[in-house]
Design a protein around this motif. Structure first.
Motif, PDB file in Angstrom:
ATOM      1  N   GLY A  11       0.813  -1.213   0.000  1.00 25.63           N
ATOM      2  CA  GLY A  11       0.000   0.000   0.000  1.00 25.63           C
ATOM      3  C   GLY A  11       0.845   1.260   0.000  1.00 25.63           C
ATOM      4  N   ALA A  12       1.923   1.249   0.781  1.00 24.54           N
ATOM      5  CA  ALA A  12       2.812   2.421   0.838  1.00 24.54           C
ATOM      6  C   ALA A  12       3.470   2.665  -0.521  1.00 24.54           C
ATOM      7  CB  ALA A  12       3.869   2.236   1.917  1.00 24.54           C
ATOM      8  N   LEU A  13       3.907   1.601  -1.174  1.00 16.47           N
ATOM      9  CA  LEU A  13       4.512   1.764  -2.499  1.00 16.47           C
ATOM     10  C   LEU A  13       3.478   2.293  -3.491  1.00 16.47           C
ATOM     11  CD1 LEU A  13       6.952   1.506  -4.362  1.00 16.47           C
ATOM     12  CD2 LEU A  13       6.276  -0.871  -4.787  1.00 16.47           C
ATOM     13  N   TYR A  14       2.244   1.806  -3.371  1.00 20.11           N
ATOM     14  CA  TYR A  14       1.200   2.296  -4.272  1.00 20.11           C
ATOM     15  C   TYR A  14       0.971   3.796  -4.078  1.00 20.11           C
ATOM     16  CZ  TYR A  14      -3.025   3.097  -6.802  1.00 20.11           C
ATOM     17  OH  TYR A  14      -3.929   3.626  -7.685  1.00 20.11           O
ATOM     18  N   GLU A  15       0.858   4.224  -2.833  1.00 18.84           N
ATOM     19  CA  GLU A  15       0.628   5.641  -2.550  1.00 18.84           C
ATOM     20  C   GLU A  15       1.769   6.503  -3.109  1.00 18.84           C
ATOM     21  OE1 GLU A  15      -2.167   6.930  -1.374  1.00 18.84           O
ATOM     22  OE2 GLU A  15      -2.989   4.904  -1.211  1.00 18.84           O
ATOM     23  N   LEU A  16       2.996   6.035  -2.941  1.00 16.81           N
ATOM     24  CA  LEU A  16       4.151   6.765  -3.482  1.00 16.81           C
ATOM     25  C   LEU A  16       4.077   6.844  -5.005  1.00 16.81           C
ATOM     26  CD1 LEU A  16       6.913   8.143  -3.090  1.00 16.81           C
ATOM     27  CD2 LEU A  16       7.943   5.852  -3.162  1.00 16.81           C
ATOM     28  N   SER A  17       3.725   5.736  -5.632  1.00 16.75           N
ATOM     29  CA  SER A  17       3.662   5.732  -7.105  1.00 16.75           C
ATOM     30  C   SER A  17       2.542   6.641  -7.618  1.00 16.75           C
ATOM     31  CB  SER A  17       3.509   4.308  -7.639  1.00 16.75           C
ATOM     32  OG  SER A  17       2.209   3.818  -7.406  1.00 16.75           O
ATOM     33  N   VAL A  18       1.456   6.754  -6.874  1.00 18.31           N
ATOM     34  CA  VAL A  18       0.374   7.661  -7.267  1.00 18.31           C
ATOM     35  C   VAL A  18       0.862   9.105  -7.169  1.00 18.31           C
ATOM     36  CG1 VAL A  18      -1.898   8.557  -6.582  1.00 18.31           C
ATOM     37  CG2 VAL A  18      -1.522   6.089  -6.726  1.00 18.31           C
ATOM     38  N   GLU A  19       1.551   9.417  -6.076  1.00 22.15           N
ATOM     39  CA  GLU A  19       2.095  10.770  -5.903  1.00 22.15           C
ATOM     40  C   GLU A  19       3.033  11.143  -7.046  1.00 22.15           C
ATOM     41  OE1 GLU A  19       4.026  11.332  -2.126  1.00 22.15           O
ATOM     42  OE2 GLU A  19       2.267  10.585  -1.034  1.00 22.15           O
ATOM     43  N   GLU A  20       3.802  10.177  -7.515  1.00 16.57           N
ATOM     44  CA  GLU A  20       4.784  10.433  -8.565  1.00 16.57           C
ATOM     45  C   GLU A  20       4.255  10.133  -9.965  1.00 16.57           C
ATOM     46  OE1 GLU A  20       8.481   8.569  -7.500  1.00 16.57           O
ATOM     47  OE2 GLU A  20       8.697   9.885  -5.759  1.00 16.57           O
ATOM     48  N   ASN A  21       2.964   9.747 -10.042  1.00 10.26           N
ATOM     49  CA  ASN A  21       2.311   9.449 -11.313  1.00 10.26           C
ATOM     50  C   ASN A  21       3.044   8.347 -12.090  1.00 10.26           C
ATOM     51  OD1 ASN A  21       0.185   9.817 -13.114  1.00 10.26           O
ATOM     52  ND2 ASN A  21       1.328  11.293 -14.339  1.00 10.26           N
ATOM     53  N   THR A  22       3.449   7.319 -11.380  1.00  7.12           N
ATOM     54  CA  THR A  22       4.162   6.196 -12.009  1.00  7.12           C
ATOM     55  C   THR A  22       3.493   4.854 -11.703  1.00  7.12           C
ATOM     56  OG1 THR A  22       5.631   5.956 -10.094  1.00  7.12           O
ATOM     57  CG2 THR A  22       6.397   7.394 -11.899  1.00  7.12           C
TER      58      THR A  22
END
Length: 179
Positions: free
Chosen positions: A10-21
């Motif tokens: 979940g944490a990796l997903y949230e980071l990837s959403v923030e970075e649009n990746t």
């Protein structure tokens, strides 16, 4: 699914959403997950207590550095440092579940006795999309034992429409009528 997988994935997903990746990250995680599943000795290597932590992290850098996003490399390093790299496949599943939920994607497995033709698969996909309002990723799994019809597996539930299930229901009815 473990709490570790939910938390880290979940944490990796949230980071990837923030970075649009998120789409790119999902693709890379899938490829690495396949590597882990095909080569279980790789995760064992990353968990080997006789190797120094720096050596294990160097294995990750040498294997994935420059080939995938740095966030994915760092994610693998965190899992390795914490001794939880064996949960990487589940972390990937959590990431994928959140991605699909946010994008309105539903994964459906159609279990049939014989492979679906591309035309039937497309018709089923379109019907499911109309019913759910989601984009359907349809996979076909062949199980000759169901005899005919289709069993749909989606959202952790099964919708049974197979000949085997219908015959079983008929058998139960006859047994109850006999009693």
């Amino acid at each position: 699914m473990t709490e570790v997988a939910k938390t880290y994935g979940g944490a990796l997903y949230e980071l990837s959403v923030e970075e649009n990746t998120s789409a790119e990250t999902l693709e890379e995680l899938g490829a690495i997950r396949s590597l882990f599943l095909e080569n279980p000795q790789f995760s064992k290597l990353l968990l080997t207590p006789t190797l120094q932590k720096e050596e294990r992290l160097a294995v990750i850098d040498n294997t994935f550095g420059g080939k995938v996003q740095q966030n994915v490399v760092n994610f693998l390093k965190i899992l390795t440092e914490n001794g939880t790299v064996n949960q990487f496949p589940e972390c990937t599943e959590e990431f994928k579940a959140r991605y699909c939920q946010d994008k309105g994607i539903e994964e459906v497995t159609a279990v049939t006795a014989v492979p679906l033709s591309s035309q039937l698969a497309q018709q089923l996909k379109e019907k499911l999309e109309a019913m759910t309002g989601k984009t359907i990723l349809l996979q076909n799994k062949v199980e000759p034992a169901i005899l005919g019809g289709v069993r749909l597996e989606m959202q952790g539930a099964q919708y049974e429409g197979s000949v085997k299930q219908q015959l079983e229901a008929l058998r139960q009815s006859l047994l109850e009528a006999k009693a």
